[in-house]
Design an enzyme around this catalytic site. Sequence first.
Site, PDB file in Angstrom:
ATOM      1  N   LYS A 118       0.604  -1.021   0.088  1.00  0.00           N
ATOM      2  CA  LYS A 118      -0.109   0.138   0.022  1.00  0.00           C
ATOM      3  C   LYS A 118       1.026   1.215   0.239  1.00  0.00           C
ATOM      4  CE  LYS A 118      -1.648   1.526   3.967  1.00  0.00           C
ATOM      5  NZ  LYS A 118      -2.418   1.915   5.235  1.00  0.00           N
ATOM      6  N   GLY A 146      -4.808   7.481   4.527  1.00  0.00           N
ATOM      7  CA  GLY A 146      -3.804   8.536   4.999  1.00  0.00           C
ATOM      8  C   GLY A 146      -2.695   8.667   3.623  1.00  0.00           C
ATOM      9  N   SER A 162       4.925   9.695   9.983  1.00  0.00           N
ATOM     10  CA  SER A 162       6.060  10.181   8.926  1.00  0.00           C
ATOM     11  C   SER A 162       5.274  10.437   7.747  1.00  0.00           C
ATOM     12  CB  SER A 162       6.836   8.761   8.782  1.00  0.00           C
ATOM     13  OG  SER A 162       5.965   7.720   8.538  1.00  0.00           O
ATOM     14  N   GLN A 163       3.877  10.200   7.604  1.00  0.00           N
ATOM     15  CA  GLN A 163       3.427  10.623   6.087  1.00  0.00           C
ATOM     16  C   GLN A 163       3.579  12.119   6.062  1.00  0.00           C
ATOM     17  OE1 GLN A 163      -0.467   9.036   5.720  1.00  0.00           O
ATOM     18  NE2 GLN A 163       0.345   6.905   6.196  1.00  0.00           N
ATOM     19  N   ASP A 206       3.042  -0.911  12.142  1.00  0.00           N
ATOM     20  CA  ASP A 206       1.731  -1.693  11.508  1.00  0.00           C
ATOM     21  C   ASP A 206       2.035  -3.174  11.841  1.00  0.00           C
ATOM     22  OD1 ASP A 206       0.581   0.517  10.618  1.00  0.00           O
ATOM     23  OD2 ASP A 206       1.045   0.495   8.654  1.00  0.00           O
TER      24      ASP A 206
END
Length: 428
Positions: A23, A97, A171-172, A314
């Site tokens: 993803k 996100g 971190s996105q 995750d």
Amino acid sequence: MLESLTLHPIALINGTVNLPGSKSVSNRALLLAALAEGTTQLNNLLDSDDIRHMLNALQALGVKYRLSADRTRCEVDGLGGKLVAEQPLELFLGNAGTAMRPLAAALCLGKNDIVLTGEPRMKERPIGHLVDALRQGGAQIDYLEQENYPPLRIRGGFRGGKLTVDGSVSSQFLTALLMTAPLAEQDTEIQIQGELVSKPYIDITLHLMKAFGVDVVHENYQIFHIKGGQTYRSPGIYLVEGDASSASYFLAAAAIKGGTVRVTGIGKQSVQGDTKFADVLEKMGAKISWGDDYIECSRGELQGIDMDMNHIPDAAMTIATTALFADGPTVIRNIYNWRVKETDRLSAMATELRKVGAEVEEGQDYIRVVPPAQLIAAEIGTYNDHRMAMCFSLVALSDTPVTILDPKCTAKTFPDYFEQLARLSQIA
């Protein structure tokens, strides 16, 4: 589709899984392909809800692409520059996100009037740190409902320059700034405040930018330097590696009830930090072997561990349910950002682990799990969170069945997860 799914006790797990595309890599690659000069063929693209939201948004912004029948190969005609909408637009991004954050930044490059919105949960996921940084670079962004949360109205204006961004939540935010900065007029310097979480995800971003012809210089992940006025260039063909977070369920299942499971599409060469999950299983006592494009796991006597898992947030969720099968307590530390994901994952995980009989201590940024002598059959709430559903499928590796509510929530990243699990399972 079933509103609930009961998994009966599984006696043995064995076989090979060809992983769906990552993803994190898929949505980054789609955006860069759209911004690049030239046509890019993306192979092994993930087909899931989050990717569809990105594809729909790019299409609405005038990007042309062609998908294969199985939706895992995509040819994208790059715009060779900014994403600019001809007229005001509203883009609905679900709970993705990996679409919301990078698009919010990229759309600040042109002159736009675009609203980014999503599901109710998306409106509870903070984006203020990213907006603050974009505004420092000249972007005009308004909050339409609650300060610091989507929906956002974006009017463009980002020029680059000196920015600071808080690295402690997601971190996105940094990923979004990094991917946007090369197309800004000015050079950009990004200074990180606080501890940068999920650092390996930044490595994915830097790897992809390099594949599309842009280099970033950084000083120990604290200051990043990006030259302005650049153009991304299509690499021609880009292979999306398998999803390492998705691999974690099958590797853990093998550690608990193998047999041996081989996951293909990731391996020694992988850019995803979540492959480090295999090292955690090995520390717990599983047997792991690595190839260039596979990881293999066989059963071992599992021991509880106490570990900082900030680098694999995750996949760390999978350790929380694997802990049910270990000898002694397991503590997963430095995972505050579980609280701002698809649901508050710390609270959700603690609640559901207790249902199956575990003794759980939930801290602000850690969870401690003491396995019960015997697991209890339970109905597991999934909180519209794909990873809760997949993590708790592991309970069936005991002598106890487990019922997963709303199993189709796995469509966010892995629509056929339960079919793949069944294929590897021998029922007790």
